[in-house]
Design a protein around this motif. Structure first.
Motif, PDB file in Angstrom:
ATOM      1  N   ASP A 159      59.430  14.651 130.113  1.00  0.00           N
ATOM      2  CA  ASP A 159      58.425  14.266 129.127  1.00  0.00           C
ATOM      3  C   ASP A 159      57.007  14.491 129.622  1.00  0.00           C
ATOM      4  O   ASP A 159      56.043  14.022 129.008  1.00  0.00           O
ATOM      5  N   ARG A 167      58.555  22.909 123.779  1.00  0.00           N
ATOM      6  CA  ARG A 167      58.344  21.789 122.861  1.00  0.00           C
ATOM      7  C   ARG A 167      57.283  22.181 121.852  1.00  0.00           C
ATOM      8  O   ARG A 167      56.145  22.497 122.211  1.00  0.00           O
ATOM      9  N   THR A 196      53.858  20.488 121.900  1.00  0.00           N
ATOM     10  CA  THR A 196      53.094  20.530 123.150  1.00  0.00           C
ATOM     11  C   THR A 196      52.511  21.917 123.365  1.00  0.00           C
ATOM     12  O   THR A 196      53.240  22.911 123.303  1.00  0.00           O
TER      13      THR A 196
END
Length: 307
Positions: free
Chosen positions: A35, A100, A103
């Motif tokens: 993460d 992602r 992101t």
């Protein structure tokens, strides 16, 4: 994302210095984790070699160990920076490889090709997958000036030799951190939607909570095969535009990003399919028109003058 482009014609000591540069850079990019920061490494001599994907490692020590084991590509002819960047665009920025969508990405292109041949349109295409490009050139400063000239969103660093490559790690890291902070202050377009979808045109609309937008960039791509077909510029106070010159019964992927004085925002994207166009049908002629029409045509073919 790290891309080693070339470096298959240098000596082992110089290649070791390139590896040391990467190992010095990795701890500076931030904490590594599922993460947090994700890193991938692709090596490109003549053909692409994926050393590890964005979701391969979740800690810094494993990543540094993997970089230490990276071997040099064989000195085969062929390969180009264009093909290397295209491979990143089409393969690494994918969900199943750890990308992602929410992101932003950073691509660090480290190259020593005597003629870099980087197509700036290809670099611009990375912008639409929220990727900022940093180029590090070793002994290729003249060739990389074309990137500075044609793509003001890419940042280029050059060093004269392999002994100096590690000296730019801090400067490169500061530039990346500055870009990330600027990204946080740039509101991105969202809620992209399509209305009045016709066989050859449609209207695209979006929201953007900022008055500082200079203009919006829309990039229209075919879904199959994936290719860009047009780019549209929209004034910063507008929130919709008409897209023309489309093909019937065709799927398009459309990206929209905002340009600020400090650079570009992340993009919003959507897919839309144009409907099948209607084919005009010919109405049958009434029977009482057929005989006079055929008689007139026959008369003309025989040279008979109509009275």
């Amino acid at each position: 994302m790290l891309l080693l482009d070339g470096f298959n014609h240098i000596g082992p000591d110089d290649f070791s210095r390139v590896r040391d540069f990467l190992k010095t850079l990795l701890p500076m990019v931030g904490p590594v984790g599922p993460d947090l920061v994700r890193v991938s490494l692709v090596k490109y001599g003549r053909d692409p070699e994926v050393e590890f994907d964005l979701n391969t490692f979740h800690n810094l020590s494993s990543m540094v160990d993997a970089v230490s084991r990276v071997s040099q590509s064989p000195p085969l002819p062929g390969g180009s920076s264009d093909r290397a960047v295209k491979f990143i665009r089409e393969n690494i920025t994918q969900k199943d490889r750890g990308d992602r969508a929410e992101t932003p990405n950073i691509l660090i292109l480290v190259t020593d090709r005597n003629s870099s041949g980087v197509n700036t349109d290809l670099l611009n295409s990375l912008r639409f997958v929220d990727t900022k490009v940093f180029v590090v050139g070793v002994k290729v400063s003249d060739e990389l000036q074309v990137i500075k000239r044609d793509d003001d969103d890419a940042e280029v660093f050059t060093v004269e030799d392999y002994n100096s490559i590690s000296n730019i790690s801090e400067e490169l890291t500061r530039s990346m951190c500055r870009w990330l902070k600027e990204m946080q202050s740039r509101a991105q377009p969202e809620s992209l939607r399509f209305t009045d979808v016709q066989p050859r045109r449609l209207r695209a609309s979006w929201e953007c909570n900022s008055r500082r937008v200079q203009r919006f960039f829309l990039s229209v791509h075919l879904v199959h095969p994936e290719s860009k077909v047009q780019r549209i510029l929209v004034l910063g106070h507008e929130r919709s535009t008409e897209i023309l010159h489309l093909l019937p019964n065709t799927s398009y992927r459309i990206y929209v990003s905002a340009e600020y004085s400090t650079g570009f925002s992340n993009t919003d994207t959507g897919v839309v399919t144009t409907p099948q166009g209607t084919v005009p049908t010919l109405l049958p002629l009434p029977r009482h028109f057929l005989f006079p029409l055929s008689l007139m045509l026959c008369s003309r073919s025989l040279g008979v003058q109509e009275l």
